[in-house]
Design an enzyme around this catalytic site. Structure first.
Site: not given
Ligand code: THU
Length: 124
Positions: A28-29, A39, A41, A73, A76
């Site tokens: 995640n960035i 995210c 993914e 989420c 994604c």
């Molecule tokens: N996040 C993901 O990278 N993947 C997901 O499927 C759910 C959420 C990240 C987004 C954000 O940077 C952090 O988790 C908190 O929501």
């Protein structure tokens, strides 16, 4: 490698491509303006698609939550649905960081009744 100074919630994702069995990773960035955040993914999907891989057999998600699995989420899930393998579904493996327990499911199970564009004149 997650860049998550706002949530402190690091997520990693891995994709297995159908063709060539390639592995793509993503993290995640986040962003100070919030909505530009991406995210893990979708980072992995972006990397793979840029390299010409559009069919994925497996997606793995691991976050720095010791006790819980972290599921993709909704955004994604829809993104992954766009790039399912030719067999029509995708394995989803959710693991804790310790890798001691893995929840194995299917994209169709976590995204039932997914959106489908019936007029696909614009898709190839
Ligand atoms: N996040 C993901 O990278 N993947 C997901 O499927 C759910 C959420 C990240 C987004 C954000 O940077 C952090 O988790 C908190 O929501």
């Amino acid at each position: 490698m997650a860049y998550c100074p706002y949530s402190n919630f690091a997520v990693g994702s891995t994709l297995l491509t159908e063709q060539d069995s390639r592995i793509y990773t993503g993290c995640n960035i986040e962003n100070s303006a919030m909505s530009p955040a991406i995210c893990a993914e979708r980072t992995a999907v972006s990397k793979a698609v840029c390299d010409g891989y559009r069919k994925f057999k497996v997606v793995v998600v691991v976050a720095e939550q010791q006790q819980e699995f972290t599921a993709p989420c909704g955004v994604c899930r829809q993104t992954l649905n766009e790039f399912r393998s030719s067999s029509g579904d995708m394995d989803v493996y959710l693991s804790r960081p310790a890798m001691d327990l893995v929840l194995c499911t299917k994209l169709s199970h976590i995204l039932p009744l997914s959106f489908k564009l019936h007029n696909n004149a614009f898709c190839n």
